[in-house]
Design a protein around this motif. Structure first.
Motif, PDB file in Angstrom:
ATOM      1  N   LEU A   1     -14.199  29.003 -31.887  1.00 45.73           N
ATOM      2  CA  LEU A   1     -13.951  28.521 -33.353  1.00 45.73           C
ATOM      3  C   LEU A   1     -14.498  27.337 -33.466  1.00 45.73           C
ATOM      4  O   LEU A   1     -15.129  26.540 -34.344  1.00 45.73           O
ATOM      5  CB  LEU A   1     -12.619  28.583 -33.933  1.00 45.73           C
ATOM      6  CG  LEU A   1     -12.031  29.934 -34.061  1.00 45.73           C
ATOM      7  CD1 LEU A   1     -10.498  29.962 -34.194  1.00 45.73           C
ATOM      8  CD2 LEU A   1     -12.539  30.383 -35.363  1.00 45.73           C
ATOM      9  N   PHE A   2     -14.345  26.379 -32.181  1.00 51.07           N
ATOM     10  CA  PHE A   2     -14.754  24.892 -32.322  1.00 51.07           C
ATOM     11  C   PHE A   2     -15.553  24.700 -31.106  1.00 51.07           C
ATOM     12  O   PHE A   2     -15.058  24.590 -29.978  1.00 51.07           O
ATOM     13  CB  PHE A   2     -13.445  24.077 -32.458  1.00 51.07           C
ATOM     14  CG  PHE A   2     -12.325  24.491 -33.437  1.00 51.07           C
ATOM     15  CD1 PHE A   2     -12.750  24.090 -34.520  1.00 51.07           C
ATOM     16  CD2 PHE A   2     -11.359  25.197 -33.132  1.00 51.07           C
ATOM     17  CE1 PHE A   2     -11.831  24.439 -35.802  1.00 51.07           C
ATOM     18  CE2 PHE A   2     -10.299  25.425 -34.109  1.00 51.07           C
ATOM     19  CZ  PHE A   2     -10.577  25.421 -35.603  1.00 51.07           C
ATOM     20  N   GLU A   3     -16.670  24.229 -31.450  1.00 48.06           N
ATOM     21  CA  GLU A   3     -17.419  23.896 -30.073  1.00 48.06           C
ATOM     22  C   GLU A   3     -16.971  22.800 -29.221  1.00 48.06           C
ATOM     23  O   GLU A   3     -17.080  22.726 -28.197  1.00 48.06           O
ATOM     24  CB  GLU A   3     -18.953  23.551 -30.445  1.00 48.06           C
ATOM     25  CG  GLU A   3     -19.738  23.195 -29.405  1.00 48.06           C
ATOM     26  CD  GLU A   3     -21.321  22.997 -29.805  1.00 48.06           C
ATOM     27  OE1 GLU A   3     -21.692  23.535 -30.911  1.00 48.06           O
ATOM     28  OE2 GLU A   3     -22.079  22.808 -28.785  1.00 48.06           O
ATOM     29  N   ASN A   4     -16.532  21.533 -29.993  1.00 49.41           N
ATOM     30  CA  ASN A   4     -15.866  20.423 -29.418  1.00 49.41           C
ATOM     31  C   ASN A   4     -14.636  20.142 -29.850  1.00 49.41           C
ATOM     32  O   ASN A   4     -14.669  19.879 -31.148  1.00 49.41           O
ATOM     33  CB  ASN A   4     -17.141  19.383 -29.171  1.00 49.41           C
ATOM     34  CG  ASN A   4     -17.807  19.405 -27.879  1.00 49.41           C
ATOM     35  OD1 ASN A   4     -17.293  19.586 -26.900  1.00 49.41           O
ATOM     36  ND2 ASN A   4     -19.113  19.540 -28.173  1.00 49.41           N
ATOM     37  N   LEU A   5     -13.745  19.935 -28.966  1.00 49.09           N
ATOM     38  CA  LEU A   5     -12.500  19.209 -29.643  1.00 49.09           C
ATOM     39  C   LEU A   5     -12.140  18.389 -28.279  1.00 49.09           C
ATOM     40  O   LEU A   5     -12.315  18.395 -27.226  1.00 49.09           O
ATOM     41  CB  LEU A   5     -11.296  20.298 -29.546  1.00 49.09           C
ATOM     42  CG  LEU A   5     -11.397  21.134 -30.712  1.00 49.09           C
ATOM     43  CD1 LEU A   5     -10.135  22.226 -30.691  1.00 49.09           C
ATOM     44  CD2 LEU A   5     -11.231  20.549 -32.057  1.00 49.09           C
ATOM     45  N   PRO A   6     -11.421  17.139 -28.713  1.00 48.67           N
ATOM     46  CA  PRO A   6     -10.931  15.956 -27.912  1.00 48.67           C
ATOM     47  C   PRO A   6      -9.708  16.604 -27.022  1.00 48.67           C
ATOM     48  O   PRO A   6      -8.698  16.036 -26.909  1.00 48.67           O
ATOM     49  CB  PRO A   6     -10.618  14.799 -28.627  1.00 48.67           C
ATOM     50  CG  PRO A   6     -10.328  15.433 -29.946  1.00 48.67           C
ATOM     51  CD  PRO A   6     -10.804  16.782 -30.090  1.00 48.67           C
TER      52      PRO A   6
ATOM     53  N   PHE B   1     -13.285  29.087 -22.151  1.00 45.83           N
ATOM     54  CA  PHE B   1     -13.986  30.278 -22.785  1.00 45.83           C
ATOM     55  C   PHE B   1     -12.900  31.197 -23.450  1.00 45.83           C
ATOM     56  O   PHE B   1     -12.514  32.346 -22.951  1.00 45.83           O
ATOM     57  CB  PHE B   1     -14.496  31.110 -21.512  1.00 45.83           C
ATOM     58  CG  PHE B   1     -15.529  32.272 -22.059  1.00 45.83           C
ATOM     59  CD1 PHE B   1     -17.017  31.759 -22.358  1.00 45.83           C
ATOM     60  CD2 PHE B   1     -15.488  33.603 -21.851  1.00 45.83           C
ATOM     61  CE1 PHE B   1     -18.108  32.587 -22.618  1.00 45.83           C
ATOM     62  CE2 PHE B   1     -16.564  34.440 -22.286  1.00 45.83           C
ATOM     63  CZ  PHE B   1     -17.925  33.615 -22.617  1.00 45.83           C
ATOM     64  N   THR B   2     -12.381  30.491 -24.488  1.00 50.04           N
ATOM     65  CA  THR B   2     -11.239  31.185 -25.046  1.00 50.04           C
ATOM     66  C   THR B   2     -11.351  31.435 -26.635  1.00 50.04           C
ATOM     67  O   THR B   2     -12.426  30.889 -27.139  1.00 50.04           O
ATOM     68  CB  THR B   2     -10.023  30.375 -24.964  1.00 50.04           C
ATOM     69  OG1 THR B   2     -10.125  29.181 -25.894  1.00 50.04           O
ATOM     70  CG2 THR B   2      -9.536  30.017 -23.449  1.00 50.04           C
ATOM     71  N   PRO B   3     -10.567  31.937 -27.459  1.00 49.10           N
ATOM     72  CA  PRO B   3     -10.949  31.938 -28.797  1.00 49.10           C
ATOM     73  C   PRO B   3     -10.938  30.838 -29.467  1.00 49.10           C
ATOM     74  O   PRO B   3     -11.667  30.579 -30.452  1.00 49.10           O
ATOM     75  CB  PRO B   3      -9.709  33.077 -29.341  1.00 49.10           C
ATOM     76  CG  PRO B   3      -9.263  33.819 -28.265  1.00 49.10           C
ATOM     77  CD  PRO B   3      -9.435  33.029 -26.850  1.00 49.10           C
ATOM     78  N   ILE B   4     -10.261  29.693 -29.067  1.00 46.17           N
ATOM     79  CA  ILE B   4     -10.325  28.554 -29.668  1.00 46.17           C
ATOM     80  C   ILE B   4     -11.852  27.864 -29.437  1.00 46.17           C
ATOM     81  O   ILE B   4     -12.221  27.329 -30.451  1.00 46.17           O
ATOM     82  CB  ILE B   4      -9.358  27.461 -29.016  1.00 46.17           C
ATOM     83  CG1 ILE B   4      -7.873  28.004 -29.133  1.00 46.17           C
ATOM     84  CG2 ILE B   4      -9.544  26.045 -29.492  1.00 46.17           C
ATOM     85  CD1 ILE B   4      -7.644  27.697 -30.606  1.00 46.17           C
ATOM     86  N   ASN B   5     -12.372  28.341 -28.256  1.00 48.14           N
ATOM     87  CA  ASN B   5     -13.477  27.836 -27.974  1.00 48.14           C
ATOM     88  C   ASN B   5     -14.885  28.595 -28.984  1.00 48.14           C
ATOM     89  O   ASN B   5     -16.001  27.734 -29.211  1.00 48.14           O
ATOM     90  CB  ASN B   5     -14.114  27.859 -26.638  1.00 48.14           C
ATOM     91  CG  ASN B   5     -12.983  27.186 -25.637  1.00 48.14           C
ATOM     92  OD1 ASN B   5     -12.182  27.839 -25.374  1.00 48.14           O
ATOM     93  ND2 ASN B   5     -13.488  26.051 -25.605  1.00 48.14           N
TER      94      ASN B   5
ATOM     95  N   VAL C   1     -20.848  26.681 -21.651  1.00 47.74           N
ATOM     96  CA  VAL C   1     -20.162  27.371 -20.438  1.00 47.74           C
ATOM     97  C   VAL C   1     -21.675  27.847 -19.752  1.00 47.74           C
ATOM     98  O   VAL C   1     -21.622  27.569 -18.512  1.00 47.74           O
ATOM     99  CB  VAL C   1     -19.220  28.468 -20.659  1.00 47.74           C
ATOM    100  CG1 VAL C   1     -18.872  29.285 -19.444  1.00 47.74           C
ATOM    101  CG2 VAL C   1     -18.060  28.038 -21.498  1.00 47.74           C
ATOM    102  N   PHE C   2     -22.337  28.681 -20.222  1.00 46.64           N
ATOM    103  CA  PHE C   2     -23.659  28.860 -19.643  1.00 46.64           C
ATOM    104  C   PHE C   2     -24.546  27.930 -19.488  1.00 46.64           C
ATOM    105  O   PHE C   2     -25.057  27.963 -18.306  1.00 46.64           O
ATOM    106  CB  PHE C   2     -24.264  30.201 -20.508  1.00 46.64           C
ATOM    107  CG  PHE C   2     -23.527  31.537 -20.702  1.00 46.64           C
ATOM    108  CD1 PHE C   2     -22.120  31.797 -20.358  1.00 46.64           C
ATOM    109  CD2 PHE C   2     -23.912  32.315 -21.631  1.00 46.64           C
ATOM    110  CE1 PHE C   2     -21.376  32.704 -20.702  1.00 46.64           C
ATOM    111  CE2 PHE C   2     -23.258  33.443 -22.084  1.00 46.64           C
ATOM    112  CZ  PHE C   2     -22.096  33.656 -21.560  1.00 46.64           C
TER     113      PHE C   2
END
Ligand code: HEM
Length: 482
Positions: A192-197, A186-190, A89-90
């Motif tokens: 936990l996982f840097e990249n998801l499809p 920029f959520t809790p999922i992000n 994100v940054f």
């Protein structure tokens, strides 16, 4: 069986769970503060729980806060905990993508850009943006959704002051969409996982590239045309040089601007949203704020200013109390990179654990704050502050009764909505100024009350703790300002 697998005679106790991967996900996720407190009663200030296969070790209470915020860099790392979430994100080269010593320099640049002169210039801008914004609230009375409205208002005022006229001018168009796409990444999922499809990840990455390009364009135009008479952060960062003599690059400045947006936007808008809900729940608090303005300023039509805001302790205390009872950040995280001993010598926390601090727990501890669940801004008047500082052994002179900011320097303090130590917030003076100017302006023009939905509960599914939506209040335009 699982617990025995984890068993390490020196490691902190583990909260029992049924399924190893999910661990305590459900009880923790439903109400983290309750979960932290209940397990604190069982295991003490330091214990481990599992969530999504990660070992999270809590550091609670004043000693836990102090251990967490002052832990040695060689043992405990913020960047290892936050980089998955923040670097996409940054961007590269800033904040958690650099060595901590570089972050410290970058933070000094950010902090120094919020000079008193800049803050002084910001107050009329925030007042004007707020006055313009509330013209959208039509008629004598109506209902607004507070979370969305305050997010919009905080974005407008931050863009007008911190992010530069160019960004403010584009806010009604493309930039708002880009902000939105970055937020959704920029959520809790992000975390936990840097990249998801997933589409949200794709949009996050595209938004980062486009917003960065917008900033790079602003920077090169300013380099050509000059930067005079500006009070925004960009203008300040353009003149900053590292200790080794190198100037901040345009790419770094652009990324820092995005980082500041993500750090400041939701925190301030959540705080403003909760403040407005409390004002609607207890309209006599808004009366107090108006009376204070009339008493100190002589009326409700005197323009607000940096100096005027210093003379409004009720307003100040209201914000301080919102941050006590509803701090927007309730989980602050680090990663253990070398086994680290917890104070008292009872436990050694192994490499790979995440440490978690939740100042929200001490901030609502009945042993520290009288009637802690009650929203009571008056508890922050000087005498009450001294009393509570004394009761927890904090030297009263660590508390600055000056402009709006309760600057406890000690990480042992039970009141840490802005964190402590090397990663402490640099945005506190701006946040107070922004939130106070917005609230002071709103109460001049409106009375607020809750709808039949009442006071919303906190929404713990988000990164920042907002009221559950729809969080509605009814506004009624006031007849006369005096
Ligand atoms: C750090 C809270 C507003 C910029 C932090 C931390 C907290 C916090 C708890 C510590 C994080 C950690 O230790 O991992 C808040 C609250 C705010 C607020 C409650 C508003 C009510 C702002 C604003 C800005 C800002 C307006 C920028 C203009 C930062 C930065 C850091 C930080 C740059 C440093 C991160 C680090 O060193 O790792 N904030 N913040 N914050 N905040 Fe804020």
């Amino acid at each position: 069986i699982e617990q025995r697998v984890l068993a390490d005679p020196h490691a902190p106790p583990v909260v029992p769970y049924l399924f190893p991967f999910f661990g305590s996900m459900i009880t923790f996720g439903l109400d983290p503060i309750k979960f932290f407190r209940e397990n604190q009663a069982r295991y003490g200030d330091c214990y481990t729980f599992l969530v999504f296969g990660r070992r999270m070790t809590m550091c609670l209470g004043p000693d836990g806060n102090n251990f967490f915020f002052n832990a040695k860099l060689s043992h405990v790392s913020a960047e290892e905990a936050y980089k998955t979430l923040t670097v996409p994100v940054f961007g590269k080269g800033v904040v958690y993508d650099v060595h901590n010593s570089v972050l410290m320099e970058q933070k000094r640049f950010m902090k120094n850009s919020l000079t008193n002169d800049s803050l002084r210039a910001y107050v009329p801008m925030i007042e004007e943006e707020t006055s313009q914004y509330i013209q959208r609230w039509e008629g004598k009375t109506g209902t607004i959704e507070v979370v969305q409205s305050m997010a919009e208002l905080v974005t407008l005022t931050a863009a007008r002051t911190l992010f530069g006229a160019e960004i403010r001018a584009q806010l009604d168009e493309r930039v708002a969409d880009l902000y939105h796409d970055l937020d959704n990444g920029f959520t809790p999922i992000n975390f936990l996982f840097e990249n998801l499809p997933l589409e949200s990840y794709r949009r996050r990455d595209a938004a980062h590239i486009e917003l960065k390009a917008i900033y790079m364009d602003i920077l090169s135009k300013r380099e050509d045309l000059g930067n005079e008479n500006r009070v925004d952060i960009i203008s300040h960062l353009m003149n900053c040089t590292y200790k080794n003599g190198e100037a901040l690059s345009h790419s770094e400045i652009a990324s820092i601007m995005i980082a500041l947006l993500m750090a400041g936007q939701h925190t301030s808008s959540a705080t403003t949203a909760w403040a407005l809900m409390f004002l609607a729940e207890r309209p006599q608090l808004a009366d107090e704020l108006r009376e204070e303005q009339i008493r100190e300023l002589g009326g409700l039509d005197v323009p607000l200013s940096f100096e005027v805001l210093k003379r409004l302790p009720h307003l100040d205390n209201l914000v301080t109390e919102v941050l006590r009872l509803r701090p927007p950040i309730i989980e602050i995280i680090r990663k253990v990179v070398k086994p680290v001993e917890y104070p008292g010598g009872q436990y050694v926390i192994p490499t790979g654990h995440y440490l978690m601090s939740s100042p929200a727990v001490t901030q609502t501890d009945p042993n520290i704050y009288r009637d802690p669940q009650r929203f009571n801004p008056a508890r922050w008047f000087a005498d009450a502050k001294k009393e509570s500082a004394a009761s927890i052994g904090t030297a009263a002179d660590e508390v600055d009764y000056g402009f709006g900011v309760l600057r406890t320097t000690s990480a042992r303090s039970p009141y840490l909505p802005f964190g402590a130590g090397r990663h402490r917030c640099i945005g506190e003076p701006f946040a107070y100024l922004q939130i106070k100017t917005i609230l002071a302006t709103l109460v001049r023009d409106f009375d607020f009350k809750l709808t039949s939905r009442g006071m919303p509960a906190p929404d713990y599914t988000k990164m920042f703790i907002l009221p559950q939506t729809p969080a509605e209040v009814i506004y009624t335009r006031r007849e006369a300002k005096a």
